[in-house]
Design a protein around this motif. Sequence first.
Motif, PDB file in Angstrom:
ATOM      1  N   MET A   1      48.997  34.465  35.323  1.00  0.00           N
ATOM      2  CA  MET A   1      49.125  35.366  34.176  1.00  0.00           C
ATOM      3  C   MET A   1      47.840  35.428  33.370  1.00  0.00           C
ATOM      4  N   ASP A   2      47.224  34.257  33.148  1.00  0.00           N
ATOM      5  CA  ASP A   2      45.969  34.244  32.380  1.00  0.00           C
ATOM      6  C   ASP A   2      44.874  35.022  33.100  1.00  0.00           C
ATOM      7  N   TYR A   3      44.806  34.889  34.407  1.00  0.00           N
ATOM      8  CA  TYR A   3      43.783  35.625  35.161  1.00  0.00           C
ATOM      9  C   TYR A   3      44.087  37.122  35.228  1.00  0.00           C
ATOM     10  N   LEU A   4      45.365  37.467  35.351  1.00  0.00           N
ATOM     11  CA  LEU A   4      45.728  38.886  35.366  1.00  0.00           C
ATOM     12  C   LEU A   4      45.357  39.556  34.052  1.00  0.00           C
ATOM     13  N   LYS A   5      45.580  38.837  32.947  1.00  0.00           N
ATOM     14  CA  LYS A   5      45.297  39.379  31.609  1.00  0.00           C
ATOM     15  C   LYS A   5      43.831  39.743  31.434  1.00  0.00           C
ATOM     16  N   SER A   6      42.950  38.835  31.859  1.00  0.00           N
ATOM     17  CA  SER A   6      41.539  38.970  31.474  1.00  0.00           C
ATOM     18  C   SER A   6      40.554  39.188  32.614  1.00  0.00           C
ATOM     19  N   ARG A   7      41.005  39.048  33.870  1.00  0.00           N
ATOM     20  CA  ARG A   7      40.056  39.183  34.978  1.00  0.00           C
ATOM     21  C   ARG A   7      40.462  40.227  36.025  1.00  0.00           C
ATOM     22  N   ALA A   8      41.660  40.774  35.885  1.00  0.00           N
ATOM     23  CA  ALA A   8      42.074  41.816  36.822  1.00  0.00           C
ATOM     24  C   ALA A   8      41.662  43.162  36.222  1.00  0.00           C
ATOM     25  N   PRO A   9      41.057  44.045  37.034  1.00  0.00           N
ATOM     26  CA  PRO A   9      40.497  45.283  36.481  1.00  0.00           C
ATOM     27  C   PRO A   9      41.552  46.347  36.155  1.00  0.00           C
TER      28      PRO A   9
ATOM     29  N   ASP B   1      40.122  33.045  25.757  1.00  0.00           N
ATOM     30  CA  ASP B   1      40.055  31.595  25.538  1.00  0.00           C
ATOM     31  C   ASP B   1      41.002  30.844  26.480  1.00  0.00           C
ATOM     32  N   ALA B   2      42.155  31.481  26.785  1.00  0.00           N
ATOM     33  CA  ALA B   2      43.155  30.825  27.636  1.00  0.00           C
ATOM     34  C   ALA B   2      42.575  30.483  29.008  1.00  0.00           C
ATOM     35  N   LEU B   3      41.618  31.288  29.471  1.00  0.00           N
ATOM     36  CA  LEU B   3      41.012  31.038  30.786  1.00  0.00           C
ATOM     37  C   LEU B   3      40.248  29.723  30.811  1.00  0.00           C
TER      38      LEU B   3
ATOM     39  N   ALA C   1      46.291  58.535  20.901  1.00  0.00           N
ATOM     40  CA  ALA C   1      46.137  57.607  22.025  1.00  0.00           C
ATOM     41  C   ALA C   1      45.019  56.632  21.730  1.00  0.00           C
ATOM     42  N   ASP C   2      45.224  55.379  22.132  1.00  0.00           N
ATOM     43  CA  ASP C   2      44.203  54.370  21.891  1.00  0.00           C
ATOM     44  C   ASP C   2      44.209  53.296  22.976  1.00  0.00           C
ATOM     45  N   TRP C   3      43.009  52.853  23.356  1.00  0.00           N
ATOM     46  CA  TRP C   3      42.898  51.766  24.332  1.00  0.00           C
ATOM     47  C   TRP C   3      43.312  50.460  23.683  1.00  0.00           C
ATOM     48  N   VAL C   4      44.023  49.656  24.434  1.00  0.00           N
ATOM     49  CA  VAL C   4      44.425  48.329  23.951  1.00  0.00           C
ATOM     50  C   VAL C   4      43.208  47.411  24.015  1.00  0.00           C
ATOM     51  N   ASP C   5      42.912  46.729  22.901  1.00  0.00           N
ATOM     52  CA  ASP C   5      41.777  45.801  22.876  1.00  0.00           C
ATOM     53  C   ASP C   5      42.151  44.493  23.555  1.00  0.00           C
ATOM     54  N   ALA C   6      41.180  43.924  24.266  1.00  0.00           N
ATOM     55  CA  ALA C   6      41.389  42.588  24.840  1.00  0.00           C
ATOM     56  C   ALA C   6      41.458  41.580  23.698  1.00  0.00           C
ATOM     57  N   LYS C   7      42.308  40.576  23.851  1.00  0.00           N
ATOM     58  CA  LYS C   7      42.460  39.560  22.802  1.00  0.00           C
ATOM     59  C   LYS C   7      41.559  38.355  23.096  1.00  0.00           C
ATOM     60  N   ILE C   8      40.934  37.862  22.040  1.00  0.00           N
ATOM     61  CA  ILE C   8      40.068  36.677  22.192  1.00  0.00           C
ATOM     62  C   ILE C   8      40.898  35.499  22.709  1.00  0.00           C
ATOM     63  N   ALA C   9      42.149  35.418  22.237  1.00  0.00           N
ATOM     64  CA  ALA C   9      43.040  34.318  22.659  1.00  0.00           C
ATOM     65  C   ALA C   9      43.266  34.350  24.174  1.00  0.00           C
ATOM     66  N   ASP C  10      43.333  35.563  24.746  1.00  0.00           N
ATOM     67  CA  ASP C  10      43.536  35.680  26.194  1.00  0.00           C
ATOM     68  C   ASP C  10      42.307  35.198  26.952  1.00  0.00           C
TER      69      ASP C  10
ATOM     70  N   PHE D   1      55.399  26.317  37.507  1.00  0.00           N
ATOM     71  CA  PHE D   1      55.116  26.848  36.166  1.00  0.00           C
ATOM     72  C   PHE D   1      53.615  27.025  35.950  1.00  0.00           C
ATOM     73  N   GLN D   2      52.850  25.998  36.324  1.00  0.00           N
ATOM     74  CA  GLN D   2      51.404  26.061  36.118  1.00  0.00           C
ATOM     75  C   GLN D   2      50.772  27.185  36.944  1.00  0.00           C
ATOM     76  N   GLY D   3      51.247  27.329  38.173  1.00  0.00           N
ATOM     77  CA  GLY D   3      50.728  28.394  39.038  1.00  0.00           C
ATOM     78  C   GLY D   3      50.979  29.761  38.428  1.00  0.00           C
ATOM     79  N   ALA D   4      52.172  29.965  37.899  1.00  0.00           N
ATOM     80  CA  ALA D   4      52.513  31.251  37.280  1.00  0.00           C
ATOM     81  C   ALA D   4      51.675  31.479  36.023  1.00  0.00           C
ATOM     82  N   ASP D   5      51.506  30.429  35.229  1.00  0.00           N
ATOM     83  CA  ASP D   5      50.732  30.528  33.990  1.00  0.00           C
ATOM     84  C   ASP D   5      49.266  30.859  34.283  1.00  0.00           C
ATOM     85  N   PHE D   6      48.719  30.177  35.278  1.00  0.00           N
ATOM     86  CA  PHE D   6      47.342  30.426  35.727  1.00  0.00           C
ATOM     87  C   PHE D   6      47.180  31.892  36.146  1.00  0.00           C
TER      88      PHE D   6
END
Lengths: 144, 83
Positions: A109-117, A139-141, A128-137, A102-107
Motif C-alpha cells: 500500500m505504501d509503495y502504491l501510494k507514492s511510487r506507482a505512476p 515519509d511512510a516509505l 476539477a483539481d489534482w489530488v496532492d501527494a501527502k508528505i506523510a505518504d 499484514f506487513q506485506g499488504a502494508d508495504f
Amino acid sequence: MRVSVQSDVFDPSQEAADFDANGGGAVVTFNGVVRDDTGTLQAMEIEHYPAMTEAALTEFAVTAKERFDLTNVMVIHRFGTLKPGEVIMMVATAAKHRKQAFQGADFLMDYLKSRAPFWKKEITKNGADWVDAKIADEDALKEW
Amino acid sequence: MQVTVLYFAWVRERVGHGQETIETTAKTISELVNDLRAKGPEYEAAFSDLPALRAAADEVLCDMDASLDGVRTVAFFPPMTGG
C-alpha cells in the motif's frame, strides 16, 4: 502472483474468494474506495503511465513476496473515471503467519501510494483539481 | 540526439500536450529541463517548481541529475497519488 492494471470494475469479494493462499495460514485483503469527504465529488479521474505501471506494480509485488515470505500476492489497480463508492484498488497477501501477511499488504500500500505512476483528479461540483501527494505518504516509505 | 518526452497529470495540462519528440544535446534530465523551459511560457509554468516534479527515464523513476546517455524516453509528472 497476479498484477492487474485495468479500467474495468471488479468485485473484491470474488477476487478474495479466488485468491489462493498456497498453503499459507494467513490472508490479508485490502481495498481502497473512492471517498467523498465534502459531499461534492462527482467523479475521480485516475491517469496513469501505461508503459510503466504494470512493471512498477510487478516489481513491488515481487519485492513484497521475497521480503515478507509471502505464499501469494495480488495487486489490482484501476484507472479511468470512477464514481464515489467505487473500488479503486485491491491488495491481497498470503503468508504462513499473520504478521508477514499484514506487513506485506502494508508495504504494498505504501509503495502504491507514492511510487506507482497514478495521478488522481477530483471532479467536483465546483471544478476539477489534482489530488496532492501527502508528505506523510512519502515519509511512510522510509519505514521500509 | 532525439528523446521522446512524456507529460502526465498537471504537467501535461500546463504544457498543453502529452508527448513530443525533442532534439537535444542535454546530458542529464535537468539539462533537458533547461532546454524545455526555453521553449515557451507554458513549459516555464510546468517546470517552474522543479522539486515538485518527478521524472522517469525509460519507464524507471530517476533523479533530475540522472544521465540521458542511451535514454530514449523521459517522462515528467507530479508526485504520484496511487492507492
